[in-house]
Design an enzyme around this catalytic site. Structure first.
Site, mmCIF file in Angstrom:
data_model
loop_
_atom_site.group_PDB
_atom_site.id
_atom_site.type_symbol
_atom_site.label_atom_id
_atom_site.label_comp_id
_atom_site.label_asym_id
_atom_site.label_seq_id
_atom_site.Cartn_x
_atom_site.Cartn_y
_atom_site.Cartn_z
ATOM 1 N N ASP A 190 49.239 43.438 44.989
ATOM 2 C CA ASP A 190 49.407 44.608 45.855
ATOM 3 C C ASP A 190 50.865 44.895 46.168
ATOM 4 O O ASP A 190 51.214 45.990 46.599
ATOM 5 C CB ASP A 190 48.614 44.440 47.150
ATOM 6 C CG ASP A 190 48.955 43.160 47.902
ATOM 7 O OD1 ASP A 190 50.143 42.884 48.128
ATOM 8 O OD2 ASP A 190 48.016 42.430 48.277
ATOM 9 N N GLN A 244 37.115 40.652 39.156
ATOM 10 C CA GLN A 244 36.663 40.747 40.543
ATOM 11 C C GLN A 244 36.318 42.182 40.899
ATOM 12 O O GLN A 244 36.648 43.113 40.166
ATOM 13 C CB GLN A 244 37.772 40.245 41.475
ATOM 14 C CG GLN A 244 39.067 41.022 41.326
ATOM 15 C CD GLN A 244 40.283 40.253 41.788
ATOM 16 O OE1 GLN A 244 40.199 39.303 42.568
ATOM 17 N NE2 GLN A 244 41.454 40.646 41.307
ATOM 18 N N TYR A 295 41.797 38.636 59.413
ATOM 19 C CA TYR A 295 41.374 37.485 58.617
ATOM 20 C C TYR A 295 40.382 36.652 59.425
ATOM 21 O O TYR A 295 40.401 36.691 60.660
ATOM 22 C CB TYR A 295 42.568 36.627 58.213
ATOM 23 C CG TYR A 295 43.446 37.232 57.139
ATOM 24 C CD1 TYR A 295 43.047 38.363 56.431
ATOM 25 C CD2 TYR A 295 44.674 36.674 56.833
ATOM 26 C CE1 TYR A 295 43.859 38.916 55.446
ATOM 27 C CE2 TYR A 295 45.489 37.220 55.850
ATOM 28 C CZ TYR A 295 45.076 38.340 55.159
ATOM 29 O OH TYR A 295 45.880 38.882 54.185
ATOM 30 N N ASP A 353 50.477 33.991 46.459
ATOM 31 C CA ASP A 353 49.729 34.910 47.324
ATOM 32 C C ASP A 353 48.373 35.128 46.685
ATOM 33 O O ASP A 353 48.137 36.118 46.001
ATOM 34 C CB ASP A 353 50.500 36.228 47.473
ATOM 35 C CG ASP A 353 49.746 37.240 48.325
ATOM 36 O OD1 ASP A 353 48.824 36.833 49.054
ATOM 37 O OD2 ASP A 353 50.078 38.442 48.249
ATOM 38 N N GLU A 380 50.515 38.493 38.050
ATOM 39 C CA GLU A 380 49.209 38.862 38.604
ATOM 40 C C GLU A 380 48.185 38.885 37.473
ATOM 41 O O GLU A 380 48.395 39.556 36.456
ATOM 42 C CB GLU A 380 49.293 40.218 39.286
ATOM 43 C CG GLU A 380 47.963 40.891 39.582
ATOM 44 C CD GLU A 380 47.095 40.121 40.560
ATOM 45 O OE1 GLU A 380 45.921 39.860 40.221
ATOM 46 O OE2 GLU A 380 47.586 39.795 41.655
ATOM 47 N N SER A 405 43.999 35.114 46.633
ATOM 48 C CA SER A 405 42.811 35.313 47.448
ATOM 49 C C SER A 405 42.253 33.938 47.794
ATOM 50 O O SER A 405 42.835 32.906 47.441
ATOM 51 C CB SER A 405 41.786 36.162 46.696
ATOM 52 O OG SER A 405 41.551 35.630 45.410
ATOM 53 N N ASP A 406 41.143 33.890 48.491
ATOM 54 C CA ASP A 406 40.578 32.605 48.908
ATOM 55 C C ASP A 406 40.010 31.844 47.712
ATOM 56 O O ASP A 406 39.816 32.422 46.630
ATOM 57 C CB ASP A 406 39.518 32.847 49.978
ATOM 58 C CG ASP A 406 40.136 33.360 51.268
ATOM 59 O OD1 ASP A 406 40.946 32.629 51.854
ATOM 60 O OD2 ASP A 406 39.826 34.495 51.673
ATOM 61 N N ASP A 428 47.976 35.114 33.504
ATOM 62 C CA ASP A 428 47.483 33.961 34.247
ATOM 63 C C ASP A 428 48.670 33.166 34.788
ATOM 64 O O ASP A 428 49.476 32.640 34.022
ATOM 65 C CB ASP A 428 46.637 33.102 33.314
ATOM 66 C CG ASP A 428 45.929 31.967 34.027
ATOM 67 O OD1 ASP A 428 46.441 31.498 35.055
ATOM 68 O OD2 ASP A 428 44.868 31.539 33.551
ATOM 69 N N GLY A 429 48.778 33.063 36.120
ATOM 70 C CA GLY A 429 49.883 32.325 36.721
ATOM 71 C C GLY A 429 49.896 30.865 36.320
ATOM 72 O O GLY A 429 50.956 30.261 36.142
#
Length: 294
Positions: free
Chosen positions: A92, A37, A229, A161, A112, A163-164, A143-144
């Protein structure tokens, strides 16, 4: 950067067409394209430092606490003893910071997928990432989805947690993911996941909620206010393996002194209960199962 005019960042995305939030940028602190990303960190005029992934605002220093506190303490305070916690995404460090405040938490694993998010946050977002050095925390770059496949029956609480649902986060909104979450929990386990906003993404919320219902006997959707948001509001989908669980009623209620000591600025037991009170159009979309949790 997406721009409307010089020195302004504008969040323009087809996921919420026709809507944009703009922030005045004083300085670009970091920008790079990773394997997964685009990462952008800027200093804004009004909201402090801000982190964007693929040109979508993830957090700003001014209002990040409402998101991180609620996504952490809603599941933690709904569990009888959340000793072992898994955080998927959240490189983060904001969720880890909040999870460590809960007195019952003994160990946190963070998974993460993009290690550069962790490294960049440690460099530019110290208010979020400082707890990643805590000895209770195990940080894994990977990779979760694959991590869950290898770990069953291990965790009291799992927090996603993400991202979209674009780019590397798409798989975290699928039915197979919620089935893996359920398998990775201990018998009284609870999950909570970022679940977008009902104002701009109600069909997506409903799909994810239905996926959660397949894997968990008790499900719920809760909301919190985050001004930066889309629509100023975001939601969390929660699931509990215990069929008698009532996610809207916290099992752990902190005193004002405890809340001050933990430096919580948004969460308390009243906000916990109120987060599950939804507008009628949302209730009607997610009904009938959502009424079980009230």
């Amino acid at each position: 950067m997406n721009t409307l005019k010089e020195s302004w960042f504008s969040e323009l995305n087809d996921f919420w067409p026709g809507v944009a939030l703009s922030l005045k940028v004083e300085e670009i602190l970091h920008e790079e394209q990773t394997q997964f990303q685009k990462i952008l960190v800027v200093k804004t005029k009004s909201h402090g430092r801000a982190l964007m992934l693929d040109d979508i605002i993830q957090c700003t220093e001014k209002d990040e606490f409402s998101y991180h506190e609620m996504l952490s303490f809603l599941p933690l305070c709904s569990h009888p003893k959340p000793a072992k916690v898994l955080v998927i995404g959240g490189g983060d460090g904001g969720i880890v910071r909040e999870v460590l405040k809960h007195p019952d938490v003994e160990h946190v694993t963070l998974v993460e997928i993009d290690g550069r998010v962790i490294e960049i946050s440690k460099q530019y977002l110290l208010h979020l990432s400082s707890s990643l050095q805590n000895p209770k925390v195990n940080v894994i770059v990977g990779d979760g989805f694959e991590f869950l496949r290898r770990h069953t029956g291990e965790f009291d609480v799992i927090i996603t947690d993400s991202s979209d649902p674009v780019g590397p986060a798409v798989c975290l909104f699928e039915k197979s993911y919620y089935e893996l979450l359920a398998a990775a929990l201990k018998p009284d386990g609870i999950v909570a996941s970022q679940a977008t906003t009902v104002w701009e993404s109600l069909p997506q919320v409903k799909r994810t909620y239905e996926h959660c219902k397949v894997a968990f006997p008790v499900t719920a959707y809760a909301i919190t206010a985050v001004p930066t948001y889309p629509s100023g509001q975001i939601g969390f989908i929660m699931g509990a393996l215990n069929s008698r669980a009532n996610l809207s009623q916290p099992l752990r209620v902190f005193s004002e002194e405890e809340l001050d000591r933990m430096e919580l600025k948004y969460y308390n037991d009243k906000i916990h209960q109120a987060a599950f009170v939804l507008p009628r159009f949302v209730e009607k979309t997610l009904a009938p199962r959502i009424s079980k949790d009230k």
